[in-house]
Design a protein around this motif. Structure first.
Motif: not given
Length: 424
Positions: A142-144, A158-161, A171-172, A174-178
């Motif tokens: 994914k594009s982080i 990092h911008n993921y958990v 995502d690129g 700055q939307n929260v994705r799961t």
């Protein structure tokens, strides 16, 4: 000649004579195919990045048909999808960072373990082992969002958990994705692994030679076409004016032709580039076109000098036709044969001049692939033991294209001249 062919137009017989010239017909098909390749460009290039500059530094100077497995890591930037027209003109930025690897990657503990081609080695006293590198699976697929953000929490590295069954990320945009871990694994297997074959090998920094050769086709045919238009516009104007009016105008035009003719083409191109103070490719188009107008002007002037004494031209003058109408409607249509031949010759000459200028570093931008630039870069890497593919393919492309235009010129000359020996 049958009775049905008596009433055919002259163009019918010209076409018929041209079709009998097999080398010219084959050359025409070759040039048409080459034109399609040039127009499609990025749509058919294996490397469709801008100027085909997306090279793999780990696989430089590889021979034709070299194959390597590539791990594709998603770039952490948002890359918009271009339209078809935009892609044809400018290409498309690669959404992945390509990493050539050895063997199959291993996924463990939410990470991808791999060995970069040709394999990093760690030597000890008794053993030699390859060093493995690793990347988080989410970071590969994914594009982080790359900049710091607190949307997912404070003081995150990092911008993921990563959770037990899924991963939350930005995502690129700055939307929260799961995304579930199984979805990540499926996407990894579908999009992030690729066997890549370099049909014509790679250059000194791992760029695809075939892609650069295809783009070089666009550069060569474009410069030939635009230079031809410029040379025809200037050459017909000066040649027609000189041959039709004669006198002082003719002497001035001949003096200008002689001066231009005496200056080497490369020197004239360099002078134009210095005068315009630009290294853009359009400067080369203009410069090459300016160097070739003399050939057109001489042919047009000579033809008009012989034609303007004909009875039908005297009749048009007696009927009160303007000089412009006489030249455009009654003289120029009758010299299409010699003009067609000189056009084919000038097209070939423009390709050779552009290749020479690029070889000397005077073509377009250094990053733009052209056949001359490829020969220059290949010559610097050529060794007695290999790397021949870096120079042979662009040389063949230039030779075959110039030969094709010359054969077309010969075919047009014979087609417009019914008394030619080849038509007997």
């Amino acid at each position: 000649m049958s009775i049905y062919e008596v009433h055919k137009s002259p163009s019918h017989f010209i076409k018929k004579r041209f079709q009998k010239n097999k080398p010219a017909v084959v050359s025409t098909i070759y040039i048409i195919a080459l034109s399609f390749v040039a127009v499609l460009g990025y749509l058919i290039m294996p490397d469709d990045s801008h100027f085909a500059n997306d090279g793999l530094l780990e696989v430089p100077k590889k021979p034709p048909m070299f194959t390597v497995k590539v791990l594709k890591q998603r770039k952490n930037i948002h890359i918009p999808t271009p339209s078809v027209f935009e892609k044809i003109i400018e290409g498309e930025e690669n959404r992945y960072q390509d990493i050539p690897i050895v063997g199959d990657p291993i996924i463990e503990r939410d990470s991808v373990f791999f060995i970069v081609y040709p394999g990093l080695e760690k030597r000890s006293l008794h053993t030699t082992t390859r060093l493995e590198l690793s990347l988080p699976l989410i970071d590969v697929v994914k594009s982080i969002y790359a900049s710091p953000s607190q949307k997912l929490g404070i003081n995150l590295a990092h911008n993921y958990v990563i959770r037990k069954d899924d991963v939350i990320y930005l995502d690129g945009l700055q939307n929260v994705r799961t995304v579930s871990k199984q979805e990540l694994l499926n996407e990894f297997n579908e999009k992030c692994l690729q066997m890549r074959t370099f049909v014509l090998g790679t250059d000194k920094i791992g760029r695809d030679v075939l892609s650069r050769l295809i783009f070089g086709t666009r550069v060569s045919l474009t410069i030939g076409f635009i230079s031809l238009i410029i040379s025809l516009s200037i050459g017909i104007l000066i040649g027609a004016t000189s041959g039709y009016f004669g006198g002082v105008i003719d002497r001035i035009a001949m003096w200008l032709m002689t001066i231009t003719w005496s200056i080497p083409a490369i020197m004239l191109v360099v002078a134009v580039r210095l005068a315009i103070q630009s290294e853009d490719i359009w400067v080369t188009f203009v410069a090459v076109g300016i160097t070739m107008w003399v050939d057109v002007a001489r042919v047009v002037r000579g033809q008009i000098l012989s034609i303007k004494q004909k009875d039908y031209i005297e009749a048009t003058k007696a009927l009160g036709f303007s000089n412009y109408k006489i030249i455009m409607h009654h003289i120029l249509p009758n010299i299409l044969g010699p003009l067609a031949v000189i056009c084919a010759s000038n097209f070939a000459s423009a390709i050779l001049i552009e290749a020479g200028l690029s070889f000397l570093g005077l073509g377009g931008p250094p990053t733009m692939p052209s056949w001359g630039t490829m020969i220059k870069e290949g010559l610097s890497e050529l060794t007695p033991t290999g790397h021949w593919h870096l120079i042979i393919f662009p040389c063949l492309a230039i030779s075959l294209t110039v030969l094709a235009f010359n054969l077309i010129g010969n075919g047009l000359r014979d087609a417009y001249d019914p008394h030619s020996n080849s038509n007997n």
